[in-house]
Design a protein around this motif. Structure first.
Motif, PDB file in Angstrom:
ATOM      1  N   VAL A  64       0.847  -1.199   0.000  1.00 11.58           N
ATOM      2  CA  VAL A  64       0.000   0.000   0.000  1.00 11.58           C
ATOM      3  C   VAL A  64       0.878   1.243   0.000  1.00 11.58           C
ATOM      4  N   THR A  65       0.607   2.145  -0.919  1.00 15.21           N
ATOM      5  CA  THR A  65       1.279   3.443  -0.964  1.00 15.21           C
ATOM      6  C   THR A  65       0.307   4.507  -0.462  1.00 15.21           C
ATOM      7  N   ILE A  66       0.766   5.315   0.476  1.00 15.00           N
ATOM      8  CA  ILE A  66      -0.067   6.359   1.085  1.00 15.00           C
ATOM      9  C   ILE A  66       0.540   7.719   0.779  1.00 15.00           C
ATOM     10  N   LEU A  67      -0.307   8.609   0.333  1.00 12.76           N
ATOM     11  CA  LEU A  67       0.099   9.969  -0.003  1.00 12.76           C
ATOM     12  C   LEU A  67      -0.766  10.925   0.814  1.00 12.76           C
ATOM     13  N   PRO A  68      -0.194  11.966   1.418  1.00 18.11           N
ATOM     14  CA  PRO A  68      -1.062  12.952   2.072  1.00 18.11           C
ATOM     15  C   PRO A  68      -1.883  13.711   1.023  1.00 18.11           C
ATOM     16  N   THR A  69      -3.099  14.058   1.348  1.00 15.14           N
ATOM     17  CA  THR A  69      -3.871  14.890   0.429  1.00 15.14           C
ATOM     18  C   THR A  69      -3.236  16.270   0.302  1.00 15.14           C
ATOM     19  N   ASP A  70      -2.526  16.687   1.349  1.00 14.11           N
ATOM     20  CA  ASP A  70      -1.855  17.977   1.357  1.00 14.11           C
ATOM     21  C   ASP A  70      -0.889  17.995   2.524  1.00 14.11           C
ATOM     22  N   ASP A  71      -0.004  18.986   2.559  1.00 15.47           N
ATOM     23  CA  ASP A  71       0.895  19.095   3.698  1.00 15.47           C
ATOM     24  C   ASP A  71       1.342  20.535   3.889  1.00 15.47           C
ATOM     25  N   ARG A  72       1.763  20.812   5.108  1.00 14.31           N
ATOM     26  CA  ARG A  72       2.312  22.117   5.448  1.00 14.31           C
ATOM     27  C   ARG A  72       3.816  22.075   5.199  1.00 14.31           C
ATOM     28  N   LEU A  73       4.405  23.198   4.824  1.00 17.68           N
ATOM     29  CA  LEU A  73       5.843  23.225   4.559  1.00 17.68           C
ATOM     30  C   LEU A  73       6.604  23.358   5.874  1.00 17.68           C
ATOM     31  N   VAL A  74       6.638  22.243   6.579  1.00 17.92           N
ATOM     32  CA  VAL A  74       7.356  22.115   7.848  1.00 17.92           C
ATOM     33  C   VAL A  74       8.108  20.788   7.803  1.00 17.92           C
ATOM     34  N   PRO A  75       9.145  20.618   8.607  1.00 18.81           N
ATOM     35  CA  PRO A  75       9.835  19.330   8.638  1.00 18.81           C
ATOM     36  C   PRO A  75       8.888  18.203   9.064  1.00 18.81           C
ATOM     37  N   ASP A  78       7.985  17.973  12.638  1.00 16.19           N
ATOM     38  CA  ASP A  78       7.176  19.026  13.242  1.00 16.19           C
ATOM     39  C   ASP A  78       5.783  18.484  13.562  1.00 16.19           C
ATOM     40  N   ALA A  79       5.214  18.941  14.653  1.00 14.25           N
ATOM     41  CA  ALA A  79       3.889  18.464  15.058  1.00 14.25           C
ATOM     42  C   ALA A  79       2.813  18.806  14.036  1.00 14.25           C
ATOM     43  N   ALA A  80       3.062  19.801  13.180  1.00  6.13           N
ATOM     44  CA  ALA A  80       2.072  20.221  12.186  1.00  6.13           C
ATOM     45  C   ALA A  80       2.171  19.448  10.876  1.00  6.13           C
ATOM     46  N   SER A  81       3.146  18.569  10.752  1.00  9.80           N
ATOM     47  CA  SER A  81       3.364  17.850   9.492  1.00  9.80           C
ATOM     48  C   SER A  81       2.339  16.735   9.297  1.00  9.80           C
ATOM     49  N   ASN A  82       1.654  16.755   8.160  1.00 11.74           N
ATOM     50  CA  ASN A  82       0.710  15.684   7.854  1.00 11.74           C
ATOM     51  C   ASN A  82       1.429  14.381   7.534  1.00 11.74           C
ATOM     52  N   VAL A  83       2.505  14.464   6.730  1.00 12.05           N
ATOM     53  CA  VAL A  83       3.214  13.221   6.392  1.00 12.05           C
ATOM     54  C   VAL A  83       3.874  12.633   7.629  1.00 12.05           C
ATOM     55  N   GLY A  84       4.286  13.484   8.563  1.00 12.14           N
ATOM     56  CA  GLY A  84       4.855  12.964   9.805  1.00 12.14           C
ATOM     57  C   GLY A  84       3.825  12.172  10.593  1.00 12.14           C
ATOM     58  N   LEU A  85       2.605  12.697  10.661  1.00 13.01           N
ATOM     59  CA  LEU A  85       1.522  11.985  11.350  1.00 13.01           C
ATOM     60  C   LEU A  85       1.238  10.650  10.670  1.00 13.01           C
ATOM     61  N   LYS A  93       3.538  -0.317  10.030  1.00  7.00           N
ATOM     62  CA  LYS A  93       2.786  -1.386   9.372  1.00  7.00           C
ATOM     63  C   LYS A  93       3.440  -1.811   8.063  1.00  7.00           C
ATOM     64  N   LYS A  94       4.567  -1.144   7.702  1.00  5.33           N
ATOM     65  CA  LYS A  94       5.337  -1.428   6.476  1.00  5.33           C
ATOM     66  C   LYS A  94       4.727  -0.809   5.229  1.00  5.33           C
ATOM     67  N   ALA A  95       3.736   0.101   5.402  1.00 10.50           N
ATOM     68  CA  ALA A  95       3.208   0.810   4.242  1.00 10.50           C
ATOM     69  C   ALA A  95       4.260   1.778   3.721  1.00 10.50           C
ATOM     70  N   ARG A  96       4.122   2.153   2.470  1.00  3.04           N
ATOM     71  CA  ARG A  96       4.982   3.174   1.865  1.00  3.04           C
ATOM     72  C   ARG A  96       4.277   4.513   2.002  1.00  3.04           C
ATOM     73  N   VAL A  97       4.886   5.453   2.690  1.00  2.00           N
ATOM     74  CA  VAL A  97       4.307   6.776   2.884  1.00  2.00           C
ATOM     75  C   VAL A  97       5.168   7.779   2.116  1.00  2.00           C
ATOM     76  N   VAL A  98       4.581   8.416   1.109  1.00  2.39           N
ATOM     77  CA  VAL A  98       5.326   9.306   0.219  1.00  2.39           C
ATOM     78  C   VAL A  98       5.075  10.756   0.620  1.00  2.39           C
ATOM     79  N   PRO A  99       6.118  11.539   0.881  1.00  5.68           N
ATOM     80  CA  PRO A  99       5.920  12.940   1.259  1.00  5.68           C
ATOM     81  C   PRO A  99       5.621  13.815   0.047  1.00  5.68           C
TER      82      PRO A  99
END
Length: 233
Positions: A64-75, A78-85, A93-99
């Motif tokens: 499974v590849t997961i992409l955020p619908t959007d993200d904030r320009l933070v590392p 950072d607590a505000a990062s969608n890809v970080g969450l 779970k071994k999913a692929r999370v693409v920033p």
């Protein structure tokens, strides 16, 4: 006009179980059909319980590849990062999370880099799970200088940088977002609403169709499929 079915729930836990169950079913279908699945998930704008419930599902997450619908320009730390969450939930779970961003600070540069980075992913999305706020904003498609580009840009442009105007008080950052063409071409689009105001906005957007001034209205007007809308205040 598409057929939009509203599903109402007594509490957030019931909604989370239903939405996560539907999402897991769609992922399983994609895995069975193609051996892989590709989904876009919201981050901090989504009811957290939905993401938690989905991450607990027993699936072949490695495919499974997961992409955020959007993200904030933070590392990503950072607590505000969608890809970080999303990474904290789904990488174990071994999913692929693409920033969508890779350290860029300028939204234009970030959008160009994101569009190039995700171009070779397995489009279209199997599922776009979207959260909508009371103003009708979806992903990081906001009224402002980048509104038209996010809605009406070339179909091959799947991501772009945006500078909301004004910046949201809760998360005052420039953004990268998936474009409307990237979202409406998903095999399934599902909405999650968590306020009465958001529900009323979506109901009006459905009536207004292409004349709607809201991002969600313009997105819904371009859908070619029926849609489930899950709601709990």
């Amino acid at each position: 006009m598409i057929d939009a079915e509203f599903w109402d729930y007594e509490d957030a836990e019931e909604l989370a179980e239903a939405v996560a169950g539907d999402a897991a079913f769609l992922i399983e279908q994609a895995l069975e059909a193609r051996g892989r699945a590709f989904v876009a998930l919201p981050g901090h704008d989504a009811p957290l319980a939905v993401l938690q419930e989905l991450s607990a599902k027993s699936l072949e997450w490695a495919d499974v590849t997961i992409l955020p619908t959007d993200d904030r320009l933070v590392p990503p730390t950072d607590a505000a990062s969608n890809v970080g969450l999303l990474a904290r939930m789904f990488l174990p779970k071994k999913a692929r999370v693409v920033p969508l961003s890779a350290g860029e600070k300028d939204p234009r540069a970030a959008g160009l880099a994101a569009d190039e980075r995700i171009a070779d992913l397995d489009w279209p999305l199997d599922l776009a799970l979207l959260s909508v706020d009371a103003a009708g904003n979806v992903a990081s498609i906001f009224p402002g200088p980048d509104f038209d580009a996010a809605l009406n840009g070339p179909k091959v442009r799947r991501a772009l940088g945006v500078m909301p105007d004004p910046l949201p008080k809760a998360a005052p950052f420039p953004r990268v977002t998936l474009s409307k063409p990237a979202l409406v071409t998903a095999r399934v689009v599902t909405l999650v609403l968590s306020s009465d105001a958001a529900r009323k906005t979506v109901q009006k957007a459905l009536k207004d169709g292409a004349s709607s001034p809201t991002p969600i209205g313009r997105l819904l007007a371009d859908l070619e499929m029926d849609i489930d809308i899950h709601y709990c205040p």
